[in-house]
Design a protein around this motif. Structure first.
Motif, PDB file in Angstrom:
ATOM      1  N   LEU A 128       0.827  -1.197   0.000  1.00 35.82           N
ATOM      2  CA  LEU A 128       0.000   0.000   0.000  1.00 35.82           C
ATOM      3  C   LEU A 128       0.872   1.261   0.000  1.00 35.82           C
ATOM      4  O   LEU A 128       0.611   2.206  -0.746  1.00 35.82           O
ATOM      5  CB  LEU A 128      -0.931  -0.028   1.217  1.00 35.82           C
ATOM      6  CG  LEU A 128      -2.104   0.921   1.261  1.00 35.82           C
ATOM      7  CD1 LEU A 128      -2.954   0.831   0.006  1.00 35.82           C
ATOM      8  CD2 LEU A 128      -2.941   0.637   2.496  1.00 35.82           C
ATOM      9  N   GLU A 129       1.919   1.252   0.786  1.00 36.07           N
ATOM     10  CA  GLU A 129       2.849   2.383   0.825  1.00 36.07           C
ATOM     11  C   GLU A 129       3.487   2.604  -0.555  1.00 36.07           C
ATOM     12  O   GLU A 129       3.599   3.737  -1.034  1.00 36.07           O
ATOM     13  CB  GLU A 129       3.933   2.113   1.869  1.00 36.07           C
ATOM     14  CG  GLU A 129       4.934   3.230   2.041  1.00 36.07           C
ATOM     15  CD  GLU A 129       5.993   2.885   3.084  1.00 36.07           C
ATOM     16  OE1 GLU A 129       7.142   3.325   2.903  1.00 36.07           O
ATOM     17  OE2 GLU A 129       5.681   2.173   4.073  1.00 36.07           O
ATOM     18  N   GLU A 186      -4.954   3.796  -8.133  1.00 36.66           N
ATOM     19  CA  GLU A 186      -5.970   4.166  -7.137  1.00 36.66           C
ATOM     20  C   GLU A 186      -6.947   3.024  -6.891  1.00 36.66           C
ATOM     21  O   GLU A 186      -7.358   2.790  -5.756  1.00 36.66           O
ATOM     22  CB  GLU A 186      -6.699   5.441  -7.568  1.00 36.66           C
ATOM     23  CG  GLU A 186      -5.833   6.673  -7.402  1.00 36.66           C
ATOM     24  CD  GLU A 186      -6.520   7.965  -7.792  1.00 36.66           C
ATOM     25  OE1 GLU A 186      -7.647   7.932  -8.356  1.00 36.66           O
ATOM     26  OE2 GLU A 186      -5.914   9.031  -7.532  1.00 36.66           O
ATOM     27  N   LYS A 187      -7.300   2.288  -7.934  1.00 41.79           N
ATOM     28  CA  LYS A 187      -8.180   1.131  -7.750  1.00 41.79           C
ATOM     29  C   LYS A 187      -7.492   0.087  -6.880  1.00 41.79           C
ATOM     30  O   LYS A 187      -8.113  -0.504  -5.991  1.00 41.79           O
ATOM     31  CB  LYS A 187      -8.550   0.537  -9.111  1.00 41.79           C
ATOM     32  CG  LYS A 187      -9.491  -0.636  -9.008  1.00 41.79           C
ATOM     33  CD  LYS A 187      -9.885  -1.146 -10.380  1.00 41.79           C
ATOM     34  CE  LYS A 187     -10.814  -2.340 -10.258  1.00 41.79           C
ATOM     35  NZ  LYS A 187     -11.175  -2.869 -11.596  1.00 41.79           N
ATOM     36  N   THR A 188      -6.195  -0.130  -7.109  1.00 40.50           N
ATOM     37  CA  THR A 188      -5.445  -1.098  -6.307  1.00 40.50           C
ATOM     38  C   THR A 188      -5.322  -0.631  -4.861  1.00 40.50           C
ATOM     39  O   THR A 188      -5.435  -1.443  -3.932  1.00 40.50           O
ATOM     40  CB  THR A 188      -4.061  -1.355  -6.931  1.00 40.50           C
ATOM     41  OG1 THR A 188      -4.244  -1.771  -8.293  1.00 40.50           O
ATOM     42  CG2 THR A 188      -3.306  -2.430  -6.172  1.00 40.50           C
ATOM     43  N   ILE A 189      -5.123   0.665  -4.656  1.00 43.82           N
ATOM     44  CA  ILE A 189      -5.089   1.221  -3.295  1.00 43.82           C
ATOM     45  C   ILE A 189      -6.415   0.953  -2.593  1.00 43.82           C
ATOM     46  O   ILE A 189      -6.446   0.538  -1.431  1.00 43.82           O
ATOM     47  CB  ILE A 189      -4.767   2.730  -3.318  1.00 43.82           C
ATOM     48  CG1 ILE A 189      -3.301   2.941  -3.721  1.00 43.82           C
ATOM     49  CG2 ILE A 189      -5.069   3.388  -1.970  1.00 43.82           C
ATOM     50  CD1 ILE A 189      -2.931   4.394  -4.002  1.00 43.82           C
ATOM     51  N   LEU A 243      -6.516  -2.905  -1.744  1.00 46.14           N
ATOM     52  CA  LEU A 243      -5.630  -3.254  -0.629  1.00 46.14           C
ATOM     53  C   LEU A 243      -6.160  -2.681   0.688  1.00 46.14           C
ATOM     54  O   LEU A 243      -6.139  -3.359   1.716  1.00 46.14           O
ATOM     55  CB  LEU A 243      -4.213  -2.741  -0.886  1.00 46.14           C
ATOM     56  CG  LEU A 243      -3.390  -3.539  -1.893  1.00 46.14           C
ATOM     57  CD1 LEU A 243      -2.127  -2.770  -2.268  1.00 46.14           C
ATOM     58  CD2 LEU A 243      -3.047  -4.914  -1.351  1.00 46.14           C
ATOM     59  N   SER A 244      -6.622  -1.446   0.643  1.00 49.04           N
ATOM     60  CA  SER A 244      -7.184  -0.828   1.839  1.00 49.04           C
ATOM     61  C   SER A 244      -8.397  -1.597   2.343  1.00 49.04           C
ATOM     62  O   SER A 244      -8.524  -1.843   3.556  1.00 49.04           O
ATOM     63  CB  SER A 244      -7.579   0.629   1.552  1.00 49.04           C
ATOM     64  OG  SER A 244      -6.459   1.389   1.184  1.00 49.04           O
ATOM     65  N   ALA A 245      -9.264  -2.013   1.429  1.00 48.95           N
ATOM     66  CA  ALA A 245     -10.463  -2.767   1.808  1.00 48.95           C
ATOM     67  C   ALA A 245     -10.066  -4.099   2.447  1.00 48.95           C
ATOM     68  O   ALA A 245     -10.665  -4.521   3.446  1.00 48.95           O
ATOM     69  CB  ALA A 245     -11.346  -2.993   0.587  1.00 48.95           C
ATOM     70  N   LYS A 281      -9.732  -0.880   5.843  1.00 46.76           N
ATOM     71  CA  LYS A 281      -9.571   0.570   5.882  1.00 46.76           C
ATOM     72  C   LYS A 281     -10.229   1.212   4.671  1.00 46.76           C
ATOM     73  O   LYS A 281     -10.425   0.577   3.647  1.00 46.76           O
ATOM     74  CB  LYS A 281      -8.088   0.950   5.849  1.00 46.76           C
ATOM     75  CG  LYS A 281      -7.236   0.377   6.961  1.00 46.76           C
ATOM     76  CD  LYS A 281      -5.778   0.754   6.721  1.00 46.76           C
ATOM     77  CE  LYS A 281      -4.864   0.099   7.723  1.00 46.76           C
ATOM     78  NZ  LYS A 281      -3.444   0.381   7.430  1.00 46.76           N
ATOM     79  N   ALA A 282     -10.490   2.519   4.787  1.00 44.57           N
ATOM     80  CA  ALA A 282     -10.915   3.309   3.633  1.00 44.57           C
ATOM     81  C   ALA A 282      -9.674   3.657   2.807  1.00 44.57           C
ATOM     82  O   ALA A 282      -8.575   3.741   3.342  1.00 44.57           O
ATOM     83  CB  ALA A 282     -11.604   4.589   4.108  1.00 44.57           C
ATOM     84  N   PRO A 283      -9.837   3.863   1.494  1.00 44.74           N
ATOM     85  CA  PRO A 283      -8.680   4.141   0.646  1.00 44.74           C
ATOM     86  C   PRO A 283      -8.002   5.490   0.928  1.00 44.74           C
ATOM     87  O   PRO A 283      -6.810   5.642   0.661  1.00 44.74           O
ATOM     88  CB  PRO A 283      -9.229   4.092  -0.776  1.00 44.74           C
ATOM     89  CG  PRO A 283     -10.699   4.202  -0.657  1.00 44.74           C
ATOM     90  CD  PRO A 283     -11.065   3.739   0.717  1.00 44.74           C
TER      91      PRO A 283
END
Length: 153
Positions: free
Chosen positions: A100-101, A137-140, A143-145, A149-151
């Protein structure tokens, strides 16, 4: 019109995408734990996506007269994505947070690419950065989901 800044940001993307592919590969090799059966093949999809972007970026750089970095030494010297030794001690969440980072950094690099290509009036390169940013952004978001977490884009 000069395209020096566009060439620089494209080459930065070459170094960073090359490095990030290795980071994803490391997560693929070293992951253990819950969701392994789902996440292990997902890493292949992430690597394929990054490598597809890498090829498009490098070919665009060549098209506009640049020379993409093409050695491990060049990638290591120019990337801004850190590497770290692989470890089986990392949890699945550790691996995903690390990815994510990296994706967040690449998102910012794309934003810079969009600005620079607008300044130098290279709308083809700008389109590449816009498409890559949307994919990242879609991948973020995904991964966040997975991490609950929220993106936060």
């Amino acid at each position: 019109m000069s395209n020096v800044k566009t060439q620089e940001v494209l080459n930065q993307a070459v170094a960073d995408l090359s490095q990030f592919s290795v980071v994803i590969h490391q997560a693929h090799w070293y992951m253990r734990g819950k969701s392994f059966l789902t996440l292990h093949p997902k890493m292949d999809e992430f690597m394929d996506g990054i490598n597809d972007h890498l090829d498009v970026v490098a070919e665009r750089l060549i098209t506009i007269g640049g020379s993409p970095y093409s050695t491990l030494k060049e990638f290591a010297e120019h990337t801004k994505i850190k590497d770290q030794p692989g470890s089986y001690e990392k949890t699945m969440d550790d691996h995903l947070n690390n990815l994510l980072e990296g994706y967040r950094y690449l998102r910012e690099l794309c934003a810079k690419g969009i600005e620079v290509t607008e300044e130098e009036n290279d709308h083809v390169s700008q389109d590449i950065f816009i498409g890559m940013k949307a994919d990242i952004e879609k991948t973020i978001w995904m991964l966040s989901a997975e991490l609950g977490k929220a993106p936060n884009l």
